[in-house]
Write an enzyme that holds these catalytic residues in place. Sequence first.
Site, PDB file in Angstrom:
ATOM      1  N   GLU A  62       0.964   3.902   1.808  1.00 15.20           N
ATOM      2  CA  GLU A  62       1.447   4.316   3.126  1.00 15.20           C
ATOM      3  C   GLU A  62       2.588   3.418   3.596  1.00 15.20           C
ATOM      4  OE1 GLU A  62      -2.984   5.265   2.853  1.00 15.20           O
ATOM      5  OE2 GLU A  62      -1.700   3.577   2.326  1.00 15.20           O
TER       6      GLU A  62
ATOM      7  N   CYS B 178      -2.251  -0.540   7.169  1.00 15.88           N
ATOM      8  CA  CYS B 178      -1.403   0.657   7.193  1.00 15.88           C
ATOM      9  C   CYS B 178      -1.434   1.326   8.563  1.00 15.88           C
ATOM     10  CB  CYS B 178      -1.859   1.634   6.115  1.00 15.88           C
ATOM     11  SG  CYS B 178      -1.688   0.973   4.443  1.00 15.88           S
TER      12      CYS B 178
ATOM     13  N   CYS C 112      -5.754   2.128   5.764  1.00 11.82           N
ATOM     14  CA  CYS C 112      -6.551   0.953   6.118  1.00 11.82           C
ATOM     15  C   CYS C 112      -6.036   0.371   7.434  1.00 11.82           C
ATOM     16  CB  CYS C 112      -6.495  -0.082   4.995  1.00 11.82           C
ATOM     17  SG  CYS C 112      -4.881  -0.913   4.883  1.00 11.82           S
TER      18      CYS C 112
ATOM     19  N   HIS D 253       0.853  -1.182   0.000  1.00  6.25           N
ATOM     20  CA  HIS D 253       0.000   0.000   0.000  1.00  6.25           C
ATOM     21  C   HIS D 253       0.892   1.236   0.000  1.00  6.25           C
ATOM     22  CE1 HIS D 253      -3.808  -2.038   1.844  1.00  6.25           C
ATOM     23  NE2 HIS D 253      -3.262  -2.767   0.882  1.00  6.25           N
TER      24      HIS D 253
END
Length: 133
Positions: A54, A84, A81, A52
């Site tokens: 992040e 993350c 999410c 992801h």
Amino acid sequence: MTDADALARCDALAQIAASQGESPVGSAVVLGDAIIGEGVEAAKARHDVTCHAEVEAIRAAVATHGRDLSAATLYTTHEPCLLCSYVIRHHRIARVVIRHAVPDVGGATSRLPVLTTTDVASWGPPPVINWIT
């Protein structure tokens, strides 16, 4: 570096992700006035659900500045999410600036608020969350 400058960079990173067939998410870790890590969504391209934006930005920041990011701010186009959010808490990032909420799986707005919980004592205090649309 202003919040607007950092989010503009995240928007540009999100466009890169979208042009590569990924979800349009971009993220940056800022320490002082410098971006120390950037990430674009890459889960499809790398066949790795942990890629992801992040997490990629945090990985880059850790590679150059070590694991303690307690003085850093993470900027992102979409609410981190649950995955993350755990990584953000693990590295004790002090502040998170978010453009768009993701209520189904977001670490602050879902029914599983990993980003903001105070129930895990070993994580220390949650980061300050700022929403900038």
